[in-house]
Scaffold this active site. Structure first.
Site, PDB file in Angstrom:
ATOM      1  N   ARG A 175       0.973  -1.251   0.048  1.00  0.00           N
ATOM      2  CA  ARG A 175       0.060   0.042   0.077  1.00  0.00           C
ATOM      3  C   ARG A 175       0.837   1.352   0.158  1.00  0.00           C
ATOM      4  O   ARG A 175       1.899   1.012   0.623  1.00  0.00           O
ATOM      5  CB  ARG A 175      -0.964   0.061   1.521  1.00  0.00           C
ATOM      6  CG  ARG A 175      -2.098  -0.689   1.201  1.00  0.00           C
ATOM      7  CD  ARG A 175      -2.813  -0.664   2.539  1.00  0.00           C
ATOM      8  NE  ARG A 175      -2.307  -1.850   3.184  1.00  0.00           N
ATOM      9  CZ  ARG A 175      -2.946  -2.959   3.824  1.00  0.00           C
ATOM     10  NH1 ARG A 175      -4.233  -3.036   3.595  1.00  0.00           N
ATOM     11  NH2 ARG A 175      -2.351  -4.065   4.534  1.00  0.00           N
TER      12      ARG A 175
ATOM     13  N   SER B 164       7.528  -5.340   6.850  1.00  0.00           N
ATOM     14  CA  SER B 164       7.021  -6.229   7.728  1.00  0.00           C
ATOM     15  C   SER B 164       7.880  -7.522   7.596  1.00  0.00           C
ATOM     16  O   SER B 164       7.306  -8.931   7.653  1.00  0.00           O
ATOM     17  CB  SER B 164       5.699  -6.716   7.476  1.00  0.00           C
ATOM     18  OG  SER B 164       4.667  -5.468   7.126  1.00  0.00           O
TER      19      SER B 164
ATOM     20  N   ASP C 176       5.633  -3.606  10.799  1.00  0.00           N
ATOM     21  CA  ASP C 176       4.145  -3.075  10.852  1.00  0.00           C
ATOM     22  C   ASP C 176       3.533  -3.215  12.133  1.00  0.00           C
ATOM     23  O   ASP C 176       2.521  -2.376  12.432  1.00  0.00           O
ATOM     24  CB  ASP C 176       3.542  -4.058   9.851  1.00  0.00           C
ATOM     25  CG  ASP C 176       3.708  -5.639  10.045  1.00  0.00           C
ATOM     26  OD1 ASP C 176       4.607  -5.943  10.739  1.00  0.00           O
ATOM     27  OD2 ASP C 176       2.930  -6.238   9.303  1.00  0.00           O
TER      28      ASP C 176
HETATM   29  P1  ADP Z   1      -0.529  -8.099   4.913  1.00  0.00           P
HETATM   30  O1  ADP Z   1      -0.385  -9.225   5.613  1.00  0.00           O
HETATM   31  O2  ADP Z   1       0.047  -8.296   3.535  1.00  0.00           O
HETATM   32  O3  ADP Z   1      -0.093  -6.821   5.446  1.00  0.00           O
HETATM   33  P2  ADP Z   1      -3.431  -7.719   5.390  1.00  0.00           P
HETATM   34  O4  ADP Z   1      -3.031  -7.307   6.824  1.00  0.00           O
HETATM   35  O5  ADP Z   1      -4.443  -7.017   4.629  1.00  0.00           O
HETATM   36  O6  ADP Z   1      -2.088  -8.082   4.611  1.00  0.00           O
HETATM   37  O7  ADP Z   1      -3.817  -9.373   5.527  1.00  0.00           O
HETATM   38  C1  ADP Z   1      -4.115 -10.106   4.511  1.00  0.00           C
HETATM   39  C2  ADP Z   1      -4.313 -11.418   4.879  1.00  0.00           C
HETATM   40  O8  ADP Z   1      -5.647 -11.550   5.692  1.00  0.00           O
HETATM   41  C3  ADP Z   1      -4.745 -12.495   3.568  1.00  0.00           C
HETATM   42  O9  ADP Z   1      -3.409 -13.060   3.268  1.00  0.00           O
HETATM   43  C4  ADP Z   1      -5.699 -13.427   4.698  1.00  0.00           C
HETATM   44  O10 ADP Z   1      -4.829 -14.671   4.828  1.00  0.00           O
HETATM   45  C5  ADP Z   1      -6.204 -12.807   5.539  1.00  0.00           C
HETATM   46  N1  ADP Z   1      -7.682 -12.276   5.178  1.00  0.00           N
HETATM   47  C6  ADP Z   1      -8.193 -11.292   4.444  1.00  0.00           C
HETATM   48  N2  ADP Z   1      -9.323 -11.468   4.391  1.00  0.00           N
HETATM   49  C7  ADP Z   1      -9.696 -12.367   5.134  1.00  0.00           C
HETATM   50  C8  ADP Z   1     -11.097 -12.632   5.548  1.00  0.00           C
HETATM   51  N3  ADP Z   1     -12.035 -12.446   5.178  1.00  0.00           N
HETATM   52  N4  ADP Z   1     -11.263 -13.830   6.374  1.00  0.00           N
HETATM   53  C9  ADP Z   1     -10.119 -14.571   6.924  1.00  0.00           C
HETATM   54  N5  ADP Z   1      -8.640 -14.118   6.481  1.00  0.00           N
HETATM   55  C10 ADP Z   1      -8.852 -13.101   5.735  1.00  0.00           C
HETATM   56 MG    MG Z   2       0.047  -5.304   6.793  1.00  0.00          MG
END
Ligand code: ADP
Ligand code: MG
Length: 518
Positions: A123, A192, A245
Site C-alpha cells: 500500500r 514487515s 508493521d
Molecule cells: P498483509 O499481511 O499483506 O499486510 P493484510 O493485513 O491485509 O495484509 O492481511 C491479508 C491476509 O489476511 C490475507 O492473506 C488473508 O490470509 C487474511 N484475510 C483477508 N481477508 C480475510 C477474511 N475475510 N477472512 C479471513 N482472513 C482474511
Molecule cells: Mg500489513
C-alpha cells in the site's frame, strides 16, 4: 429439459405444453438390487464413521485447553526474557529494539506518506495531519498486489516496482493535501519482515518470511536499497522512519489512546511488539533513550514451544515451505497458512475415509488452493443446510455434490483450526502482558512503565483479525479465560484499522526532520 422430482419424471416442453415422461435413468436405478443398495449405504455409513474418527483425532491433536495455553504463554514470557539478554535474541525470539523514540501524541501536523510492504499487499498512502484538534484531516491510499515473481526475484526489481508505484501515487497528490513549501516530502516505510535496525531510518534484512525470498537483500540496508530506487526515479522524498508493521499498529493505537502498549498483527503472517522499560533491555549498548522506554519487536512468528499443538498438517506445511524449520508459530496462526492447513486435513480425510464420496478432486490435492478468506466464509455459514459451504466446495475444489455430514465436517475443521490459531495468538498476548506486569499476576502493576492508569490497550491489525469474526471472538474468549476477571477487564483488544499504513505515516511525522509542529 429438467429432471423432475420424486416421481422420476422428465419434463419436456413442446411449445406451451409440458409433458412428463418416465426417465430411463430413474427406471434403471429402480433395478438396483436390494443387496447392492444396502451395501452402498453400509459403505457410506462406514466411511462417515471413519471420517468422524479422523476428525475427532484431529480435534484432540489441535486442542488448546487452558493448561496448555498457560504453558504456551509462560514459554513466550521466558523466551522474551532470553531474547532481551543476547545480541541476536534467543534462538526463537529476536526481540529487536526498534529505535522509535517518539510515539505519536496527536500533536503532529503536516503531510506525510507511507509505504507498507506486507506479505500479500503493498500500500502507498498519504495523510494530512492537523494537530490535537483536527488529528487526521485527510487520507488517501492505493493498494497494489505484489506480482508473485517479485517475491523471489532481486532487491532492485522489487524496489524499482515500489518506487515507481510511489512516484505515480505522489503525482496524484491534489486538493486536501498540502506539502509544506521548502520541505522535502517525508515517508514512513513499513517493512514487515525481520530487520536488525541500526537507527530509526536504517536496518539490515535478517531473513525473509511469508513466501518472500530475495537473497541479495539479506544482510543489506533495506532503506538504502529503497532510497536508491527512489533516486533512480528522480523523486524528492526521503525516508524518515523504517517501521515494522506491528510498530505502525502500536503508533496508530497510541495516536488515539495513550494506554496502548502492544501492537499485534494477524494478517498474512503474525507478529507483535510492545513498550518495554529501556533498562530491561540488557543487550542494549547505546545510551538509553530519554523516554526510558523502548519499543521491542518480538518477531514472534518464529516462536516455538513443545506445548504447541502441532499436527501432521503443520509438519507438512513447514517442510514444503520456502523456510522449513522457521516460523512455526506463524505457520499455525497466520492467514497465509490457515486455509492450507484446512485443505490438508480435508485431503487426508478424503483419502483415508472417502470424504466427498472418495471423489478425487484434483483441486483438493493442490497446495494453497484454499485461501483463508474462504475458511472464514465457510465458518460463518449459519444456514441449516450449510449452503455456503457447499457453494465454496464446488467453486474452489470443483466438488459438485456433498452430503450434509460432509459439509459439517468441513465446517468443523475450519472451526477447530480458527479456534486453535486464535487461542495461541491470545496466549502470546498474555505472555507479553505478563512480561510487563499487566496480566494481573503481580501487584507491582506496570513495573515502572509510565501510562498505567488501569487500562492496557492492545492495538490489533491485519486482514485475519479484521475480517474473521469467529477468530476475533475466540481470541477474546481465551484472553478472558486466561486472565482474572479484573485483569481481563483492564485489557482491551482494539482494531487499529490500517495501523501498519497510517501508523507508519504517523511515525514519519513524529520523527520528521522538521519537528512535529509547524
Ligand atoms: P498483509 O499481511 O499483506 O499486510 P493484510 O493485513 O491485509 O495484509 O492481511 C491479508 C491476509 O489476511 C490475507 O492473506 C488473508 O490470509 C487474511 N484475510 C483477508 N481477508 C480475510 C477474511 N475475510 N477472512 C479471513 N482472513 C482474511
Ligand atoms: Mg500489513
Amino acid at each position: 429439459m429438467a429432471i423432475g422430482g420424486a416421481l422420476g419424471c422428465m419434463s419436456m416442453s413442446y411449445g406451451n405444453t409440458t409433458v412428463c415422461v418416465k426417465s430411463a435413468v430413474v427406471v434403471r436405478s429402480r433395478r438396483v438390487p436390494q443387496w447392492r443398495a444396502q451395501s452402498i449405504a453400509q459403505q457410506k455409513s462406514k466411511s462417515n464413521q471413519t471420517a468422524q474418527i479422523l476428525l475427532s483425532e484431529f480435534r484432540q491433536a489441535s486442542a488448546t485447553p487452558l493448561q496448555r495455553l498457560r504453558q504456551v504463554s509462560d514459554d513466550m514470557t521466558a523466551e522474551m526474557h532470553a531474547g532481551l539478554l543476547s545480541e541476536g535474541g534467543s534462538q526463537q525470539l529476536k526481540m529487536l529494539p526498534t529505535y522509535v523514540e517518539h510515539l505519536p501524541t496527536g500533536d503532529e501536523e503536516g503531510l506525510f506518506y507511507a509505504v507498507d510492504l506486507g506479505g500479500t499487499n503493498f500500500r502507498v498512502l498519504r495523510v494530512q495531519l492537523g494537530g490535537k484538534e483536527k488529528r487526521i484531516m485527510n487520507q488517501e491510499y492505493q493498494e497494489v498486489a505484489i506480482p508473485p515473481e517479485l517475491m523471489l526475484g532481486t532487491s532492485k526489481e522489487l524496489f524499482d516496482f515500489i518506487a515507481k508505484t510511489l512516484a505515480d501515487f505522489v503525482a496524484t497528490e491534489g486538493e486536501g493535501f498540502d506539502a509544506h513549501s521548502g520541505h522535502i516530502r517525508e515517508l514512513g516505510f513499513a517493512f514487515s519482515f525481520p530487520v536488525l535496525q541500526t537507527s530509526v531510518k536504517s536496518g539490515i534484512v535478517i531473513h525473509w518470511t511469508k513466501g518472500f525470498k530475495i537473497d541479495d537483500a539479506v544482510g543489506k540496508d533495506i532503506v538504502a536499497a529503497f532510497e536508491e530506487a527512489i533516486g533512480r526515479k528522480g523523486d524528492h522524498i526521503r525516508v524518515a522512519a523504517l517501521v515494522n508493521d506491528t510498530v505502525g499498529t502500536l503508533a496508530r493505537g497510541r495516536f488515539w489512546n495513550e494506554d496502548t502498549m502492544l501492537g499485534v498483527i494477524l494478517g498474512t503472517g503474525t507478529n507483535a511488539c510492545y513498550v518495554e522499560r529501556a533498562d530491561a533491555v540488557a543487550k542494549w549498548r547505546d545510551p538509553p533513550p530519554k523516554s526510558g522506554e523502548m519499543i521491542i519487536n518480538l518477531e514472534w512468528g518464529n516462536f516455538r514451544s513443545p506445548h504447541l499443538p502441532r499436527t501432521f498438517a503443520d509438519e507438512e506445511v513447514d517442510v514444503e515451505s520456502v523456510n522449513p524449520g522457521d516460523q512455526w508459530f506463524e505457520k499455525m496462526v497466520g492467514g497465509m497458512y490457515l486455509g492450507e492447513i484446512v485443505r490438508r486435513v480435508l485431503a487426508k480425510i478424503a483419502q483415508e475415509a472417502g470424504l466427498f464420496g472418495g471423489s478425487s478432486s484434483p483441486k483438493l490435492f493442490e497446495p494453497f488452493s484454499l485461501s483463508t478468506p474462504y475458511v472464514s466464509k465457510m465458518h460463518s455459514d449459519e444456514s441449516a443446510e450449510l449452503t455456503e459451504v457447499a457453494k465454496i466446495l464446488e467453486d474452489v475444489f470443483e466438488i459438485q455434490s456433498t452430503t450434509f455430514q460432509e459439509r459439517k465436517i468441513v465446517h468443523d475443521v475450519c472451526d477447530i483450526l480458527a479456534e486453535r490459531g486464535a487461542r495461541l495468538a491470545a496466549a502470546g498476548i498474555v505472555g507479553i502482558l505478563k512480561k510487563i506486569g499487566r496480566d494481573g499476576s503481580t501487584t507491582n502493576g506496570s513495573q515502572g512503565l509510565k501510562n498505567s492508569n488501569g487500562k492496557t490497550v492492545v492495538a490489533m491489525d491485519g486482514g485475519l483479525y479484521e475480517h474473521y469474526a469467529q477468530f476475533r471472538a475466540y481470541m477474546q474468549a481465551a484472553i478472558e479465560e486466561m486472565l482474572s476477571e479484573t485483569a481481563a477487564k483492564s485489557v482491551v483488544l482494539e482494531l487499529s484499522k490500517d495501523g501498519s499504513g497510517i501508523g507508519t505515516a504517523l511515525l514519519a511525522a513524529s520523527h520528521s526532520q522538521y519537528g512535529t509542529v509547524f
